[in-house]
Design a protein around this motif. Structure first.
Motif, PDB file in Angstrom:
ATOM      1  N   CYS A   5      46.210  10.740  12.120  1.00  0.00           N
ATOM      2  CA  CYS A   5      47.448  11.452  11.775  1.00  0.00           C
ATOM      3  C   CYS A   5      48.666  10.843  12.460  1.00  0.00           C
ATOM      4  CB  CYS A   5      47.337  12.923  12.185  1.00  0.00           C
ATOM      5  SG  CYS A   5      45.983  13.782  11.363  1.00  0.00           S
ATOM      6  N   SER A   6      49.824  11.095  11.884  1.00  0.00           N
ATOM      7  CA  SER A   6      51.091  10.682  12.478  1.00  0.00           C
ATOM      8  C   SER A   6      51.287  11.434  13.794  1.00  0.00           C
ATOM      9  CB  SER A   6      52.245  11.023  11.536  1.00  0.00           C
ATOM     10  OG  SER A   6      52.095  10.347  10.314  1.00  0.00           O
ATOM     11  N   PRO A   7      52.131  10.893  14.684  1.00  0.00           N
ATOM     12  CA  PRO A   7      52.400  11.587  15.954  1.00  0.00           C
ATOM     13  C   PRO A   7      52.876  13.023  15.711  1.00  0.00           C
ATOM     14  CG  PRO A   7      53.338   9.395  15.994  1.00  0.00           C
ATOM     15  CD  PRO A   7      52.855   9.629  14.589  1.00  0.00           C
ATOM     16  N   GLY A   8      52.382  13.947  16.501  1.00  0.00           N
ATOM     17  CA  GLY A   8      52.774  15.347  16.392  1.00  0.00           C
ATOM     18  C   GLY A   8      51.931  16.149  15.415  1.00  0.00           C
ATOM     19  N   LEU A   9      50.985  15.491  14.733  1.00  0.00           N
ATOM     20  CA  LEU A   9      50.109  16.184  13.796  1.00  0.00           C
ATOM     21  C   LEU A   9      48.670  16.105  14.284  1.00  0.00           C
ATOM     22  CD1 LEU A   9      51.497  14.849  10.388  1.00  0.00           C
ATOM     23  CD2 LEU A   9      52.079  16.983  11.542  1.00  0.00           C
ATOM     24  N   GLY A  10      47.871  17.058  13.868  1.00  0.00           N
ATOM     25  CA  GLY A  10      46.452  17.079  14.205  1.00  0.00           C
ATOM     26  C   GLY A  10      45.610  17.149  12.947  1.00  0.00           C
ATOM     27  N   CYS A  11      44.367  16.680  13.037  1.00  0.00           N
ATOM     28  CA  CYS A  11      43.462  16.672  11.893  1.00  0.00           C
ATOM     29  C   CYS A  11      42.689  17.990  11.837  1.00  0.00           C
ATOM     30  CB  CYS A  11      42.495  15.505  12.012  1.00  0.00           C
ATOM     31  SG  CYS A  11      41.424  15.316  10.581  1.00  0.00           S
ATOM     32  N   CYS A  12      42.732  18.642  10.691  1.00  0.00           N
ATOM     33  CA  CYS A  12      42.036  19.905  10.490  1.00  0.00           C
ATOM     34  C   CYS A  12      41.518  19.945   9.059  1.00  0.00           C
ATOM     35  CB  CYS A  12      42.984  21.065  10.757  1.00  0.00           C
ATOM     36  SG  CYS A  12      42.305  22.679  10.379  1.00  0.00           S
ATOM     37  N   GLU A  13      40.217  20.060   8.907  1.00  0.00           N
ATOM     38  CA  GLU A  13      39.595  20.135   7.578  1.00  0.00           C
ATOM     39  C   GLU A  13      40.020  18.973   6.682  1.00  0.00           C
ATOM     40  OE1 GLU A  13      39.986  24.048   5.887  1.00  0.00           O
ATOM     41  OE2 GLU A  13      39.033  24.977   7.614  1.00  0.00           O
ATOM     42  N   GLY A  14      40.151  17.784   7.265  1.00  0.00           N
ATOM     43  CA  GLY A  14      40.458  16.593   6.489  1.00  0.00           C
ATOM     44  C   GLY A  14      41.913  16.375   6.150  1.00  0.00           C
ATOM     45  N   GLU A  15      42.798  17.196   6.691  1.00  0.00           N
ATOM     46  CA  GLU A  15      44.224  17.071   6.392  1.00  0.00           C
ATOM     47  C   GLU A  15      45.029  17.120   7.680  1.00  0.00           C
ATOM     48  OE1 GLU A  15      47.548  19.554   3.907  1.00  0.00           O
ATOM     49  OE2 GLU A  15      45.509  19.524   3.144  1.00  0.00           O
ATOM     50  N   CYS A  16      46.027  16.242   7.798  1.00  0.00           N
ATOM     51  CA  CYS A  16      46.914  16.255   8.956  1.00  0.00           C
ATOM     52  C   CYS A  16      47.897  17.412   8.823  1.00  0.00           C
ATOM     53  CB  CYS A  16      47.686  14.943   9.048  1.00  0.00           C
ATOM     54  SG  CYS A  16      46.642  13.513   9.321  1.00  0.00           S
ATOM     55  N   MET A  17      48.077  18.156   9.910  1.00  0.00           N
ATOM     56  CA  MET A  17      49.011  19.281   9.877  1.00  0.00           C
ATOM     57  C   MET A  17      49.631  19.511  11.243  1.00  0.00           C
ATOM     58  SD  MET A  17      46.266  22.404   9.340  1.00  0.00           S
ATOM     59  CE  MET A  17      45.678  21.749   7.802  1.00  0.00           C
ATOM     60  N   THR A  18      50.714  20.273  11.258  1.00  0.00           N
ATOM     61  CA  THR A  18      51.407  20.587  12.507  1.00  0.00           C
ATOM     62  C   THR A  18      50.520  21.441  13.398  1.00  0.00           C
ATOM     63  OG1 THR A  18      52.376  22.626  11.670  1.00  0.00           O
ATOM     64  CG2 THR A  18      53.640  20.600  11.326  1.00  0.00           C
ATOM     65  N   THR A  19      50.874  21.495  14.665  1.00  0.00           N
ATOM     66  CA  THR A  19      50.109  22.298  15.620  1.00  0.00           C
ATOM     67  C   THR A  19      50.066  23.755  15.185  1.00  0.00           C
ATOM     68  OG1 THR A  19      50.780  20.822  17.394  1.00  0.00           O
ATOM     69  CG2 THR A  19      49.907  22.965  18.047  1.00  0.00           C
ATOM     70  N   PHE A  20      51.196  24.286  14.706  1.00  0.00           N
ATOM     71  CA  PHE A  20      51.253  25.675  14.264  1.00  0.00           C
ATOM     72  C   PHE A  20      50.265  25.921  13.127  1.00  0.00           C
ATOM     73  CE2 PHE A  20      52.922  28.935  11.398  1.00  0.00           C
ATOM     74  CZ  PHE A  20      52.973  30.020  12.263  1.00  0.00           C
ATOM     75  N   ASP A  21      50.296  25.054  12.122  1.00  0.00           N
ATOM     76  CA  ASP A  21      49.370  25.200  10.995  1.00  0.00           C
ATOM     77  C   ASP A  21      47.936  24.998  11.441  1.00  0.00           C
ATOM     78  OD1 ASP A  21      51.417  25.741   9.196  1.00  0.00           O
ATOM     79  OD2 ASP A  21      51.646  23.639   8.626  1.00  0.00           O
ATOM     80  N   TRP A  22      47.714  24.018  12.324  1.00  0.00           N
ATOM     81  CA  TRP A  22      46.369  23.738  12.807  1.00  0.00           C
ATOM     82  C   TRP A  22      45.789  24.967  13.490  1.00  0.00           C
ATOM     83  CZ3 TRP A  22      43.551  23.685  17.281  1.00  0.00           C
ATOM     84  CH2 TRP A  22      42.359  22.971  17.264  1.00  0.00           C
ATOM     85  N   LEU A  23      46.590  25.632  14.330  1.00  0.00           N
ATOM     86  CA  LEU A  23      46.104  26.821  15.035  1.00  0.00           C
ATOM     87  C   LEU A  23      45.761  27.939  14.064  1.00  0.00           C
ATOM     88  CD1 LEU A  23      48.505  26.898  18.101  1.00  0.00           C
ATOM     89  CD2 LEU A  23      46.065  26.390  18.109  1.00  0.00           C
ATOM     90  N   ASN A  24      46.531  28.100  12.989  1.00  0.00           N
ATOM     91  CA  ASN A  24      46.266  29.146  12.010  1.00  0.00           C
ATOM     92  C   ASN A  24      45.037  28.842  11.146  1.00  0.00           C
ATOM     93  OD1 ASN A  24      48.372  30.874  12.707  1.00  0.00           O
ATOM     94  ND2 ASN A  24      49.829  29.714  11.498  1.00  0.00           N
ATOM     95  N   VAL A  25      44.777  27.571  10.873  1.00  0.00           N
ATOM     96  CA  VAL A  25      43.663  27.215   9.993  1.00  0.00           C
ATOM     97  C   VAL A  25      42.394  26.905  10.777  1.00  0.00           C
ATOM     98  CG1 VAL A  25      42.883  25.552   8.251  1.00  0.00           C
ATOM     99  CG2 VAL A  25      45.250  26.343   8.237  1.00  0.00           C
ATOM    100  N   CYS A  26      42.511  26.106  11.822  1.00  0.00           N
ATOM    101  CA  CYS A  26      41.323  25.629  12.543  1.00  0.00           C
ATOM    102  C   CYS A  26      41.193  26.199  13.952  1.00  0.00           C
ATOM    103  CB  CYS A  26      41.360  24.108  12.628  1.00  0.00           C
ATOM    104  SG  CYS A  26      41.130  23.333  11.034  1.00  0.00           S
ATOM    105  N   GLY A  27      42.214  26.896  14.412  1.00  0.00           N
ATOM    106  CA  GLY A  27      42.228  27.408  15.790  1.00  0.00           C
ATOM    107  C   GLY A  27      41.195  28.385  16.019  1.00  0.00           C
TER     108      GLY A  27
END
Length: 59
Positions: A37-59
């Motif tokens: 992923c680009s800087p500032g994004l994390g990988c969750c379920e195969g898609e790069c997303m922001t920390t906020f989205d990552w916490l809501n989906v994969c947190g």
């Protein structure tokens, strides 16, 4: 029912995914690890997303 939906089709390679999304346009970015992923994004379920989205989906 969820299992039958998840078993439809085949897994796409990154190149095939980029082709569908316009040659790797802005979003979504596909990944298999945070390093994909680009800087500032994390990988969750195969898609790069922001920390906020990552916490809501994969947190």
């Amino acid at each position: 029912m969820k299992k039958s939906i998840l078993n439809l089709g085949k897994a796409l390679s990154k190149e095939e995914q980029k082709e569908i999304t316009g040659k790797g346009g802005h979003s979504p970015e596909f990944c298999s690890a945070n390093s994909d992923c680009s800087p500032g994004l994390g990988c969750c379920e195969g898609e790069c997303m922001t920390t906020f989205d990552w916490l809501n989906v994969c947190g």
